[in-house]
Design an enzyme around this catalytic site. Structure first.
Site, PDB file in Angstrom:
ATOM      1  N   CYS A 128       2.832  -4.823  -4.773  1.00 52.40           N
ATOM      2  CA  CYS A 128       2.634  -6.016  -3.929  1.00 52.40           C
ATOM      3  C   CYS A 128       3.513  -7.150  -4.449  1.00 52.40           C
ATOM      4  O   CYS A 128       3.432  -7.514  -5.621  1.00 52.40           O
ATOM      5  CB  CYS A 128       1.173  -6.451  -3.948  1.00 52.40           C
ATOM      6  SG  CYS A 128       0.941  -8.016  -3.048  1.00 52.40           S
TER       7      CYS A 128
ATOM      8  N   ILE B  67       8.083   2.576   1.762  1.00 52.08           N
ATOM      9  CA  ILE B  67       8.212   1.605   0.705  1.00 52.08           C
ATOM     10  C   ILE B  67       7.266   0.435   0.983  1.00 52.08           C
ATOM     11  O   ILE B  67       6.814   0.255   2.127  1.00 52.08           O
ATOM     12  CB  ILE B  67       9.664   1.031   0.627  1.00 52.08           C
ATOM     13  CG1 ILE B  67      10.076   0.448   1.982  1.00 52.08           C
ATOM     14  CG2 ILE B  67      10.618   2.057   0.103  1.00 52.08           C
ATOM     15  CD1 ILE B  67      11.415  -0.258   2.026  1.00 52.08           C
ATOM     16  N   ASN B  68       7.017  -0.385  -0.031  1.00 49.85           N
ATOM     17  CA  ASN B  68       6.371  -1.671   0.204  1.00 49.85           C
ATOM     18  C   ASN B  68       7.433  -2.653   0.707  1.00 49.85           C
ATOM     19  O   ASN B  68       8.609  -2.293   0.837  1.00 49.85           O
ATOM     20  CB  ASN B  68       5.713  -2.171  -1.098  1.00 49.85           C
ATOM     21  CG  ASN B  68       4.492  -3.053  -0.796  1.00 49.85           C
ATOM     22  OD1 ASN B  68       4.500  -3.817   0.169  1.00 49.85           O
ATOM     23  ND2 ASN B  68       3.465  -2.942  -1.605  1.00 49.85           N
ATOM     24  N   THR B  69       7.015  -3.865   0.989  1.00 44.18           N
ATOM     25  CA  THR B  69       7.938  -4.863   1.540  1.00 44.18           C
ATOM     26  C   THR B  69       8.957  -5.315   0.492  1.00 44.18           C
ATOM     27  O   THR B  69       8.764  -5.136  -0.707  1.00 44.18           O
ATOM     28  CB  THR B  69       7.129  -6.090   1.994  1.00 44.18           C
ATOM     29  OG1 THR B  69       6.325  -6.531   0.898  1.00 44.18           O
ATOM     30  CG2 THR B  69       6.242  -5.758   3.168  1.00 44.18           C
TER      31      THR B  69
ATOM     32  N   LYS C 163       2.561   3.745  -4.559  1.00 40.90           N
ATOM     33  CA  LYS C 163       3.315   2.983  -3.559  1.00 40.90           C
ATOM     34  C   LYS C 163       4.361   2.141  -4.284  1.00 40.90           C
ATOM     35  O   LYS C 163       4.028   1.269  -5.088  1.00 40.90           O
ATOM     36  CB  LYS C 163       2.400   2.092  -2.721  1.00 40.90           C
ATOM     37  CG  LYS C 163       3.168   1.402  -1.599  1.00 40.90           C
ATOM     38  CD  LYS C 163       2.267   0.859  -0.535  1.00 40.90           C
ATOM     39  CE  LYS C 163       3.077   0.314   0.636  1.00 40.90           C
ATOM     40  NZ  LYS C 163       2.211  -0.223   1.684  1.00 40.90           N
TER      41      LYS C 163
ATOM     42  N   LEU D 228      -3.208 -10.381  -1.117  1.00 42.10           N
ATOM     43  CA  LEU D 228      -4.281  -9.400  -1.359  1.00 42.10           C
ATOM     44  C   LEU D 228      -5.667  -9.977  -1.085  1.00 42.10           C
ATOM     45  O   LEU D 228      -6.619  -9.740  -1.835  1.00 42.10           O
ATOM     46  CB  LEU D 228      -4.180  -8.841  -2.789  1.00 42.10           C
ATOM     47  CG  LEU D 228      -2.892  -8.048  -3.064  1.00 42.10           C
ATOM     48  CD1 LEU D 228      -2.696  -7.805  -4.553  1.00 42.10           C
ATOM     49  CD2 LEU D 228      -2.914  -6.707  -2.327  1.00 42.10           C
TER      50      LEU D 228
ATOM     51  N   THR E  75       3.984  -2.939  10.766  1.00 44.25           N
ATOM     52  CA  THR E  75       4.245  -4.193  11.478  1.00 44.25           C
ATOM     53  C   THR E  75       4.215  -4.022  13.000  1.00 44.25           C
ATOM     54  O   THR E  75       3.824  -4.939  13.724  1.00 44.25           O
ATOM     55  CB  THR E  75       5.609  -4.763  11.008  1.00 44.25           C
ATOM     56  OG1 THR E  75       5.549  -4.918   9.585  1.00 44.25           O
ATOM     57  CG2 THR E  75       5.916  -6.100  11.635  1.00 44.25           C
TER      58      THR E  75
ATOM     59  N   GLY F 161       9.261  -0.401   9.137  1.00 43.27           N
ATOM     60  CA  GLY F 161       9.894  -0.720  10.415  1.00 43.27           C
ATOM     61  C   GLY F 161       9.854   0.379  11.455  1.00 43.27           C
ATOM     62  O   GLY F 161      10.694   0.417  12.360  1.00 43.27           O
TER      63      GLY F 161
ATOM     64  N   SER G 277      -0.991   0.267   5.089  1.00 38.96           N
ATOM     65  CA  SER G 277      -1.895  -0.644   4.403  1.00 38.96           C
ATOM     66  C   SER G 277      -1.555  -2.097   4.723  1.00 38.96           C
ATOM     67  O   SER G 277      -0.386  -2.495   4.703  1.00 38.96           O
ATOM     68  CB  SER G 277      -1.785  -0.409   2.898  1.00 38.96           C
ATOM     69  OG  SER G 277      -2.558  -1.358   2.222  1.00 38.96           O
TER      70      SER G 277
HETATM   71  C1  SIN Z   1      -0.477  -8.954   0.450  1.00 41.47           C
HETATM   72  O1  SIN Z   1      -1.707  -8.886   0.581  1.00 41.47           O
HETATM   73  O2  SIN Z   1       0.059  -9.954  -0.022  1.00 41.47           O
HETATM   74  C2  SIN Z   1       0.404  -7.815   0.854  1.00 41.47           C
HETATM   75  C3  SIN Z   1       0.144  -6.613   0.044  1.00 41.47           C
HETATM   76  C4  SIN Z   1       1.367  -5.819  -0.277  1.00 41.47           C
HETATM   77  O3  SIN Z   1       2.444  -6.037   0.264  1.00 41.47           O
HETATM   78  O4  SIN Z   1       1.271  -4.915  -1.103  1.00 41.47           O
END
Ligand code: SIN
Length: 328
Positions: free
Chosen positions: A136, A199-201, A173, A79, A275, A253, A27
């Protein structure tokens, strides 16, 4: 490699959803698949995971929104998106037309927004699964990072599970920015999650040493890329161990088939390539071919046999072919 195409059964199962292969987009890294379709047929992937969508159009955070980091990048998109109505009319319609299985990522500022999004998507033939983005990092308030709190996570996931078409898997998520990710995962499971996207960031920051101020307009951003891979593999491992009956979509990654294999061995039934597509738009199809070859090299006839394999006791771990690979 001897040039002979490997014959590994790459089908996989994410709760009730069967996919022909385990490689998906991530995503936020491939919009709704249109741009990648110039490089390969997006219907060849396990599924396309769309950028998190919210109820209303949203312009996102201040620029700059991206910064380079060692072995990764920070994003602070906030977002940005067209809102659910335009998404259904344009993006989802395009994905349906091109035969792509679609995992729709939804994001909200409060529980009711997630519920309304799930309702709007009910019955749409192109939607194969919901990924509920409760993690997020680029939101105004840390209180909106529901995945940092077990009660807030379970409230959102439970409400979405009740509102969504019962035949659609609902995946939570999660964020790695917590002390114990298994506590959050258990709360989501108890609330009805059918699986997890991990995972998310990670929340990060870069300071520009010329301006001597944060490099991103939003100050902080989400760290992705190979730098976070060991964190992501660890999270997959922990959640698989805690909740072995629930499927995991792993990400963080992944650049190669061997990277993807780490996630599978840790317990992921499928992986998202994120990425990596910014530098190599064909990365998802390359990763799929490399993963199949890597499984074949290790003697696996089916991807499913490798899911969670690293959790086996050492005595049960090596298949004869894998022993040969290990011995070189
Ligand atoms: C974003 O749009 O800021 C990133 C979305 C996310 O990391 O969940």
């Amino acid at each position: 490699m001897d040039g002979v195409r490997p014959m590994v059964d790459m089908t996989t199962q994410l709760a009730t959803l069967t996919l022909p292969n385990p490689v998906l987009t991530a995503s936020g890294c491939a919009a709704a698949g249109r741009e990648l379709h110039q490089f390969f047929d997006v219907a060849a992937l396990g599924a396309v995971v769309t950028k998190s969508i919210m109820m209303r159009p949203r312009s996102g955070r201040a620029t700059p929104r991206m910064a380079e980091t060692p072995s990764g990048m920070l994003n602070s998109i906030g977002l940005q998106g067209p809102g659910i109505d335009a998404f259904i009319d344009t993006d989802l319609a395009w994905l349906a037309e091109h035969g792509a299985r679609t995992v729709v990522s939804i994001a909200g500022g409060h529980t009711d927004e997630y519920v309304e999004l799930a309702r709007r998507l009910n019955g749409h033939p192109a939607v194969s699964m919901l990924e509920v983005n409760i993690s997020c990092p680029n939101v105004e308030s840390r209180g909106q990072v529901f995945a940092c709190d077990a009660i807030a996570s379970s409230r959102v996931i439970g409400a979405v599970r009740r509102a969504a078409d019962p035949s659609l898997p609902v995946f939570a998520k999660l964020s790695p920015d917590v002390t114990d990710i298994t506590l959050i995962a258990r709360a989501c499971a108890d609330a009805g999650a059918d699986g997890f996207s991990l995972i998310n960031t990670l929340l990060g920051m870069v300071i520009d040493t010329d301006t001597m101020a944060p490099a991103l307009g939003g100050g902080t951003g989400g760290l992705s890329g190979p730098a976070i891979r060991p964190v992501a593999v660890r999270c997959v491992w922990q959640v698989r161990r805690a909740l072995p009956h629930l499927p995991i979509l792993g990400m963080g990654g992944i650049r190669s088939g061997l990277d993807a294999l780490q996630f599978v061995l840790a317990g992921a039934s499928a992986v998202s390539v994120g990425t990596a597509v910014f530098g190599d738009p064909s990365a998802p199809v390359r990763v799929l071919a490399e993963l199949e070859q890597a499984l074949d090299d290790r003697g696996f006839a089916a991807l499913a046999d490798a899911v969670g394999y690293a959790h086996r006791r050492p005595a049960d771990r090596l298949v004869p072919e894998a022993a040969e690979v290990a011995a070189g």
